[in-house]
Structures are given as C-alpha cells and as structure tokens.
Design a protein around this motif. Structure first.
Motif, PDB file in Angstrom:
ATOM      1  N   ARG A  68      -2.052   4.314   1.056  1.00  0.00           N
ATOM      2  CA  ARG A  68      -2.077   4.776   2.438  1.00  0.00           C
ATOM      3  C   ARG A  68      -0.704   4.710   3.106  1.00  0.00           C
ATOM      4  O   ARG A  68      -0.451   5.397   4.079  1.00  0.00           O
ATOM      5  N   ASN A  69       0.142   3.843   2.668  1.00  0.00           N
ATOM      6  CA  ASN A  69       1.497   3.681   3.192  1.00  0.00           C
ATOM      7  C   ASN A  69       1.484   3.312   4.678  1.00  0.00           C
ATOM      8  O   ASN A  69       2.183   3.890   5.507  1.00  0.00           O
ATOM      9  N   ASN A  70       0.624   2.343   5.031  1.00  0.00           N
ATOM     10  CA  ASN A  70       0.546   1.858   6.405  1.00  0.00           C
ATOM     11  C   ASN A  70       1.497   0.691   6.672  1.00  0.00           C
ATOM     12  O   ASN A  70       1.476   0.111   7.754  1.00  0.00           O
ATOM     13  N   ASP A 110       0.832  -1.217   0.000  1.00  0.00           N
ATOM     14  CA  ASP A 110       0.000   0.000   0.000  1.00  0.00           C
ATOM     15  C   ASP A 110       0.857   1.253   0.000  1.00  0.00           C
ATOM     16  O   ASP A 110       0.402   2.331   0.397  1.00  0.00           O
ATOM     17  N   ARG A 111       2.097   1.149  -0.427  1.00  0.00           N
ATOM     18  CA  ARG A 111       3.024   2.267  -0.373  1.00  0.00           C
ATOM     19  C   ARG A 111       2.511   3.465  -1.177  1.00  0.00           C
ATOM     20  O   ARG A 111       2.680   4.617  -0.758  1.00  0.00           O
ATOM     21  N   ASP A 131      -0.071  -6.784   7.886  1.00  0.00           N
ATOM     22  CA  ASP A 131      -1.119  -5.800   7.596  1.00  0.00           C
ATOM     23  C   ASP A 131      -0.629  -4.367   7.773  1.00  0.00           C
ATOM     24  O   ASP A 131      -0.983  -3.478   6.979  1.00  0.00           O
ATOM     25  N   VAL A 132       0.140  -4.090   8.853  1.00  0.00           N
ATOM     26  CA  VAL A 132       0.610  -2.723   9.093  1.00  0.00           C
ATOM     27  C   VAL A 132       2.081  -2.770   9.483  1.00  0.00           C
ATOM     28  O   VAL A 132       2.610  -3.816   9.860  1.00  0.00           O
ATOM     29  N   ARG A 133       2.668  -1.591   9.445  1.00  0.00           N
ATOM     30  CA  ARG A 133       4.074  -1.463   9.791  1.00  0.00           C
ATOM     31  C   ARG A 133       4.260  -1.800  11.276  1.00  0.00           C
ATOM     32  O   ARG A 133       3.470  -1.404  12.119  1.00  0.00           O
ATOM     33  N   GLN A 169       1.537  -2.128   4.781  1.00  0.00           N
ATOM     34  CA  GLN A 169       0.993  -3.430   4.374  1.00  0.00           C
ATOM     35  C   GLN A 169       1.895  -4.045   3.296  1.00  0.00           C
ATOM     36  O   GLN A 169       2.225  -3.406   2.310  1.00  0.00           O
TER      37      GLN A 169
END
Length: 418
Positions: free
Chosen positions: A93-95, A89-90, A283-285, A97
């Motif tokens: 949203r860049n979260n 997702d960069r 899923d997230v960083r 993922q």
C-alpha cells in the motif's frame, strides 16, 4: 606377591636382583654417532619420540582442551546472537508503515550444566597428558627392543671378528710349521678351512648387525654408524612408580566417560534463550516513530530419544574403559612377574657363562701350549679353540641379555629410559 598402588612391593622383591644386574654390566660406555658425540638410550628415545604423531599433535590437543575449558567457564553455553529485522508496506500500500527491530538472544545454561561441562573439560585436559605419557611408554618398549637387538648383533659381529683373527693367526702358525716339516699339508688345509668358516660367520654377523642398526636408526631418525656398547639402564632409586602410565591412561579415559555421562544427565533439552529487543515503528507516513522494548524467553522441548542416546553412549564408554582397566592391571602384574623371572634367569645365565668362559680360556691355554710343543694334534687345537670362542660369545651375549632383562623390568614398571 603383592602389589601396592601399582606394584609397590615389587620394587623390594627385585631391588637386590637389579643391583646384581648392574654389577654384571660393563660400566659407563655410551654409543657414538658419526661425529663422535655420545649417544645414550634416552637420547635415542627422545629423537624417536619427536618423530611420533602423538608428539607432534600433543600441543594442539592441549590447546583444544584449554579452549574447551575456557568455553565451559564462560557465562553462556554459546555466544549471544544479534537479531535485526525490518517491516515495510512499500511494496503493497505504501502508506509509510515502518518497523525496525534490534535485539540480542542469549543462550542460558541448564541447571548443573556449566559445572559438569567444566568437569568434563578438565578431565579431557588431564586425559591428553596421560595419553601422551602412555604413548611414550609404548614407544620406549619399541626403542628398548631395537636398542638391545642392535647390541646383541654388535656382540655377535665382534666375536665373529675375534674368531676370524684367531683362526687366521692359527693358520699362519700352521703354515710356518708345515714349511718347517713339523705338520702335514692336511693340517694346513684344516686350519685354512677353519679360517674360511670364520670369514663366512663374520660376513653373516655383519649383515645381521647392519640390519639391526638400520632398524634402530629408522626408529630414532639419527645416524648410529659407530658400534653401540651394552650399557645397562640405571636401577630406580625408589620402589615401583605409584601409577603406571598405561593404567593412568585408562583411568582418565574412564573419568572422562563418567563425567560425560553426568553431563548428559542434565542435557535433556537444548539450551533455553532469553531475548531482549527494542522496536522502533510507525503506522503511517507523517507519524512520529514509537519506541518499545520487549523481553522474551525461548524454552525448547526435550527429546527423550536423543537424551537416552547420549547417556547410553557415555555409559558404554565408561564400561569399556573400566573393563579395559581391570584387564590391563592383571596383564601388567603378570608382565612384571615375568620380567623379574627373566632378570633372575638372565643373572644365573650370566654367572654360568662367565664361569664357563674362564674354564674354556684355561683349557685353551693348556692345549695351545701342548700344540706348540707337539703334544696335541691340530683337530684337538681347533676343537678347543671353537669351544673357547663359543664360551666367550655366550658370555658376552649373556651380559647383553642381563642388561636387556633390566630394561624390560623398567618397562614393566612403567619407567621411561633415563
């Protein structure tokens, strides 16, 4: 007349005739090239075969069929495929993922497809050999025709040279007797005219010989500048061959089509695939990556139209090959019968020509003696000389025709030059 596996009874019917052919042919002579080395019909055929496209491509075709057979023996119809993919997702949203997938897709044989594919590959490999042998036999027919045409032309040129020598000798004798007052000037003109006609015949025969030898050289690709003797081919020690190359070629072609049709019968759809993949994702960083394994199966739907097209095409090829095989069997039986009839006729002609030549030689001896004693005139001497020359020419030509008839008989039986 009966024919066995391929004309087995024909060998009995013609064996005695073939031996008679050999007795009528001059023994043991061979052609010579420009260096003086012996050249046989087999060597001419081998040289011609090396120049043929079928000979140069035979090894590559065998390699191709061997490769197809190796592929048919493998565990999968096609090589396995490596699948790599990633997701992020960069750009959205860049979260943090992330997902990475690595997998292998392996195609699977359809039920019965592997064994039938191997059967087709084996039939194709055998068909390559039979195709090469049939091509060799067709080339052998061309070489034999060119070989005996060159022999016949050589005979004509040799006899024309002999005739010229005789007429020139006769013209010399007539000129001597004219000088002595035994013959008139008109007799000398007739003798010189006969010599001139012989020179013209020799020039024509030499041109025909050069053309025939050149045609044989172009086919064989070797120098044949020396005269070619009329050497007969050997009679086979056994009966006719069990399988004719032209028939085997069609049989193998029909077998390939038959096995291809059986293969098409099981290839109703594309090959299914089994996929094994491993996935590493978060899923997230800040989260730890998770690991999972997935197994999947891909089964394509069938296409009835494509299936029917393959089956119909293979069936048509099989029908054509089997129909051609039946026609070729009938044609070869007729060709073998005709070859035997030609050989019998050539033998009778050779016997009659030999008898005629012997009688003509005796007559020439009598008339020559009478002419020298003044008991026969020059026109009679020239006529008898011409008749004797023609008898000798026909005898020599009949020997070549007899050897060629034997060669054609071997060609009809499907035997290559030896």
């Amino acid at each position: 007349m009966t024919f066995g596996p391929w004309g087995r009874g024909a060998g009995r019917a013609a064996s005695a005739l073939a031996w008679a052919c050999l007795l009528a042919i001059a023994p043991g002579a061979h052609a010579q090239d420009a260096t003086g080395a012996s050249i046989t019909l087999r060597q001419v055929f081998d040289s011609a075969w090396q120049r043929q496209p079928e000979a140069r491509g035979a090894a590559a075709r065998r390699d191709a069929t061997d490769a197809r057979l190796d592929a048919a023996r493998s565990w999968t119809p096609e090589p396995a495929a490596l699948e790599l993919s990633g997701r992020s997702d960069r750009l959205v949203r860049n979260n943090g993922q992330r997902e990475y997938v690595a997998g292998v897709a392996v195609p699977l044989w359809l039920p019965g497809e592997r064994s039938r594919t191997q059967a087709v590959a084996e039939a194709e490999r055998q068909a390559v050999d039979s195709r090469v042998l049939a091509a060799q036999l067709r080339l052998a027919g061309q070489v034999r025709d060119a070989w005996w045409t060159a022999h016949r032309a050589r005979i004509e040129a040799a006899m024309a040279q002999a005739r010229l020598d005789n007429t020139q000798q006769l013209a010399t004798d007539v000129a001597r007797r004219v000088s002595a007052g035994d013959l008139s000037r008109a007799d000398l003109l007739q003798a010189e005219g006969a010599a001139a006609a012989a020179r013209a015949a020799l020039a024509e025969a030499a041109a025909v010989q050069a053309q025939a030898v050149q045609a044989l050289q172009a086919l064989a690709g070797i120098d044949l500048s020396q005269p070619l003797p009329d050497t007969a081919e050997a009679v086979p020690a056994t009966e006719i061959t069990a399988s004719h190359p032209l028939l085997v070629e069609l049989q193998d072609r029909a077998e390939v089509a038959r096995r291809s049709q059986a293969l098409a019968g099981v290839q109703r759809r594309a090959n299914p695939e089994i996929a094994l993949a491993t996935t590493r994702e978060r899923d997230v960083r800040g989260e730890a990556y998770g690991q999972s394994i997935s197994v999947g199966v891909r089964i394509p739907f069938g296409s009835d139209s494509r299936y029917r097209a393959r089956v119909a095409a293979a069936g048509a090829e099989q029908i054509e090959a089997e129909s051609a095989l039946a026609v070729e069997q009938q044609r070869l039986r007729g060709e073998l019968t005709a070859a035997q009839a030609r050989m019998e006729g050539a033998r009778q002609v050779a016997e009659a020509a030999a008898q005629r030549a012997a009688l003509a030689e005796q007559t020439r001896g009598f008339i020559d003696k009478a002419f020298r004693l003044g008991e026969a005139d020059l026109p009679t001497r020239l006529r008898v000389e011409l008749e004797a020359f023609e008898a000798e020419r026909l005898q020599a030509r009949a020997r070549v025709e007899l050897a060629q008839a034997l060669s054609q008989w071997r060609q009809a039986m499907g035997l290559l030059p030896e």
